[in-house]
Scaffold this motif. Structure first.
Motif, mmCIF file in Angstrom:
data_model
loop_
_atom_site.group_PDB
_atom_site.id
_atom_site.type_symbol
_atom_site.label_atom_id
_atom_site.label_comp_id
_atom_site.label_asym_id
_atom_site.label_seq_id
_atom_site.Cartn_x
_atom_site.Cartn_y
_atom_site.Cartn_z
ATOM 1 N N ASP A 111 0.845 -1.194 0.000
ATOM 2 C CA ASP A 111 0.000 0.000 0.000
ATOM 3 C C ASP A 111 0.878 1.240 0.000
ATOM 4 O O ASP A 111 2.107 1.149 0.007
ATOM 5 N N THR A 112 0.234 2.420 -0.007
ATOM 6 C CA THR A 112 0.984 3.675 -0.079
ATOM 7 C C THR A 112 0.718 4.599 1.109
ATOM 8 O O THR A 112 1.305 5.684 1.179
ATOM 9 N N ALA A 113 -0.160 4.201 2.025
ATOM 10 C CA ALA A 113 -0.511 5.091 3.140
ATOM 11 C C ALA A 113 -0.939 4.269 4.342
ATOM 12 O O ALA A 113 -1.364 3.123 4.217
ATOM 13 N N ILE A 114 -0.864 4.863 5.493
ATOM 14 C CA ILE A 114 -1.242 4.229 6.746
ATOM 15 C C ILE A 114 -2.765 4.052 6.810
ATOM 16 O O ILE A 114 -3.502 4.839 6.225
ATOM 17 N N HIS A 115 -3.224 3.002 7.479
ATOM 18 C CA HIS A 115 -4.667 2.755 7.580
ATOM 19 C C HIS A 115 -5.366 3.846 8.393
ATOM 20 O O HIS A 115 -4.812 4.370 9.363
ATOM 21 N N GLU A 116 -6.572 4.188 7.970
ATOM 22 C CA GLU A 116 -7.405 5.120 8.725
ATOM 23 C C GLU A 116 -8.789 4.537 8.932
ATOM 24 O O GLU A 116 -9.309 3.825 8.070
ATOM 25 N N GLY A 149 3.451 1.388 2.928
ATOM 26 C CA GLY A 149 3.849 2.750 2.610
ATOM 27 C C GLY A 149 4.877 2.852 1.506
ATOM 28 O O GLY A 149 5.905 3.505 1.672
ATOM 29 N N ILE A 150 4.595 2.250 0.339
ATOM 30 C CA ILE A 150 5.583 2.230 -0.734
ATOM 31 C C ILE A 150 5.188 3.201 -1.868
ATOM 32 O O ILE A 150 5.140 2.857 -3.036
ATOM 33 N N GLY A 151 4.860 4.459 -1.459
ATOM 34 C CA GLY A 151 4.687 5.526 -2.430
ATOM 35 C C GLY A 151 5.965 6.350 -2.472
ATOM 36 O O GLY A 151 7.059 5.798 -2.521
ATOM 37 N N PHE A 152 5.820 7.675 -2.409
ATOM 38 C CA PHE A 152 7.027 8.507 -2.324
ATOM 39 C C PHE A 152 7.263 8.949 -0.893
ATOM 40 O O PHE A 152 8.315 8.691 -0.325
ATOM 41 N N ASP A 153 6.275 9.630 -0.304
ATOM 42 C CA ASP A 153 6.382 9.945 1.122
ATOM 43 C C ASP A 153 5.040 9.620 1.778
ATOM 44 O O ASP A 153 4.140 10.447 1.696
ATOM 45 N N PRO A 154 4.955 8.421 2.392
ATOM 46 C CA PRO A 154 6.024 7.449 2.675
ATOM 47 C C PRO A 154 6.421 6.631 1.448
ATOM 48 O O PRO A 154 5.661 6.508 0.497
ATOM 49 N N GLY A 155 7.617 6.057 1.522
ATOM 50 C CA GLY A 155 8.113 5.186 0.482
ATOM 51 C C GLY A 155 9.541 5.499 0.126
ATOM 52 O O GLY A 155 10.488 5.056 0.790
ATOM 53 N N VAL A 156 9.729 6.302 -0.919
ATOM 54 C CA VAL A 156 11.069 6.653 -1.371
ATOM 55 C C VAL A 156 11.852 7.357 -0.264
ATOM 56 O O VAL A 156 13.034 7.063 -0.044
ATOM 57 N N VAL A 360 5.513 2.265 -6.421
ATOM 58 C CA VAL A 360 4.725 1.052 -6.185
ATOM 59 C C VAL A 360 5.002 0.018 -7.273
ATOM 60 O O VAL A 360 5.193 -1.167 -6.998
ATOM 61 N N ALA A 361 4.996 0.489 -8.513
ATOM 62 C CA ALA A 361 5.273 -0.428 -9.617
ATOM 63 C C ALA A 361 6.688 -0.984 -9.518
ATOM 64 O O ALA A 361 6.920 -2.170 -9.789
ATOM 65 N N ALA A 362 7.639 -0.144 -9.124
ATOM 66 C CA ALA A 362 9.018 -0.608 -8.955
ATOM 67 C C ALA A 362 9.098 -1.688 -7.879
ATOM 68 O O ALA A 362 9.798 -2.699 -8.048
ATOM 69 N N ALA A 363 8.392 -1.473 -6.777
ATOM 70 C CA ALA A 363 8.386 -2.472 -5.698
ATOM 71 C C ALA A 363 7.789 -3.787 -6.185
ATOM 72 O O ALA A 363 8.279 -4.870 -5.832
ATOM 73 N N ALA A 364 6.725 -3.706 -6.990
ATOM 74 C CA ALA A 364 6.117 -4.922 -7.528
ATOM 75 C C ALA A 364 7.116 -5.692 -8.392
ATOM 76 O O ALA A 364 7.188 -6.930 -8.337
#
Length: 419
Positions: A111-116, A149-156, A360-364
């Motif tokens: 995912d790219t963000a923390i759960h809410e 959290g594998i987007g940019f921020d968060p992630g990169v 995200v695609a890079a992580a995949a």
């Protein structure tokens, strides 16, 4: 090797993920895009085909309709599509249901963000401990790779922290994550990603300072910083997802997040907040219907994906890191510059969605190759950063490093409350 990708969510980030996965479908296999509204998925597919981004035409690119809060429906969809990697780029309310479906089916989750939770805003830190981390043990027991959290921020930015700790510093004093959008979309007022999630961020500011959690008021602490390429911009101390895991996994005295806002944005946001339109709490209107003002505001504002065609200018996101190497003081700024118009030319997206979607695609791809298929739940800074940073550089997000950059002079931050 893992193959076949299910993308859950058809917003601006999902659009970029689909393009980049299609461009690498010789590695990733079939790609299914699923959302509550299947027409949005089909529009993304049309964009991918229009740009001729389906690298291997023998692989499928197709859509499905799904309610991502319905775990049995997700389980059935994962099995039906034979997906081995599930990318969750929907609203963060769905994290737990998508993660649960992945655990039940034994497939990769990211995912790219923390759960809410809809009725809980800006929960106390470390926020990941309330939801995702409670499933760490189950993931490890079943050998489930779950990358959070594998987007940019968060992630990169998390990967940059890991790289800094590994290669650039012996000790780290302070990490300041700086995110500024120096572009212009030409609208009176808009958010660059989901307005509902965007505005919920601006309630509390939790930062990791002197190895404890410190609370500050929203938009109360400002620094003007001279960024590479985009120049001097104001940034404000802001709470953000990555702080909640970095505080646990990176050995630094202080970790803070700063986001750029212009005066117009802050003025409009203040008015909307003061009259109650950014509230998530439902109100009853004259007809007896209950609705959250924030949902009304979301419906009124431009769809973030609609901003892309006329967007100009650049973003700059980077980590200003201060510490020591070989007993000598060291400061670096590790960063990326992304151009809105170039993103639109490539994938018909604006840079905010592009910077979140490419990683995200890079992580995949790394998972599919086996390099990041770690068979446990991790945040990005717990993974080997170099293959990821190298890969996103070839996919449109190059990393730059400045030694002894313009100093980021943050003020002394006194706490309103600590945890």
């Amino acid at each position: 090797m893992r193959k076949n990708v299910l993308i859950v969510g058809a917003g601006g980030v999902g659009h970029v993920v689909a393009h980049k996965c299609a461009m690498n479908n010789d590695v990733l296999g079939d790609i299914c895009i699923a959302s509550r509204t299947q027409q949005k998925c089909d529009a993304i597919i049309e964009s991918v085909l229009r740009k001729n981004h389906l690298k291997d035409s023998s692989k499928k690119l197709y859509s499905r309709a799904v309610n991502a809060m319905d775990v049995p429906a997700l389980v059935e969809l994962i099995k039906d599509t034979k997906s081995e990697i599930v990318i969750n780029v929907g609203q963060s309310y769905i994290n737990m249901s998508v993660l649960e479906a992945c655990i039940e089916t034994g497939v990769v989750y990211m995912d790219t963000a923390i759960h809410e939770e809809p009725d809980k805003v800006c929960e106390n830190p470390p926020w990941y401990a309330n939801y995702e981390w409670k499933r760490k043990e189950r993931c490890e027991e079943k050998g489930i790779t779950a990358i959070l959290g594998i987007g940019f921020d968060p992630g990169v930015v998390n990967a940059w922290c890991a790289l800094a700790q590994k290669d650039y510093f012996d000790t780290i004093d302070t990490i300041d994550i700086l995110d500024v959008n120096a572009g212009s979309h030409g609208k009176y007022f808009a958010t660059n990603f989901d307005p509902e999630i965007n505005f919920r961020e601006f309630r509390k500011v939790w930062s990791w300072i002197d190895r404890k959690w410190v609370l500050q008021k929203v938009h109360s602490i400002r620094v003007d910083y001279d960024f590479p390429v985009v120049g001097k911009c104001p940034v404000y101390l802001t709470g953000h997802d990555e702080l909640h895991s970095l505080s646990k996994n990176i050995d630094a005295n202080s970790i803070r997040f700063w986001m750029g806002f212009g005066e117009h944005y802050l003025n409009v946001f203040s008015v909307l907040t003061n009259i109650g339109l950014t509230s998530e709490k439902p109100v009853k209107i004259a007809e007896g219907v209950e609705i959250a003002p924030l949902k009304v505001l979301k419906a009124l504002l431009p769809d973030p994906s609609s901003l892309a065609p006329g967007y100009v200018g650049k973003t700059c996101i980077g980590n200003f890191i201060r510490g020591t190497k070989n007993n000598e003081p060291r400061e670096i700024f590790i960063y990326n510059i992304c151009d809105h118009a170039e993103c639109y030319e490539e994938v018909e997206s604006q840079a905010i969605s592009y910077t979140a979607g490419v990683p995200v695609a890079a992580a995949a791809i790394l998972v599919a190759r086996g390099e990041w298929d770690v068979k446990q739940m991790v945040n990005v800074e717990e993974l080997e950063p170099k293959p990821f940073i190298d890969l996103i550089s070839t996919m449109g997000l190059p990393t730059e490093v400045l030694e002894a950059p313009t100093t980021f002079a943050a003020p002394v931050i006194e706490s309103l409350e600590t945890v």
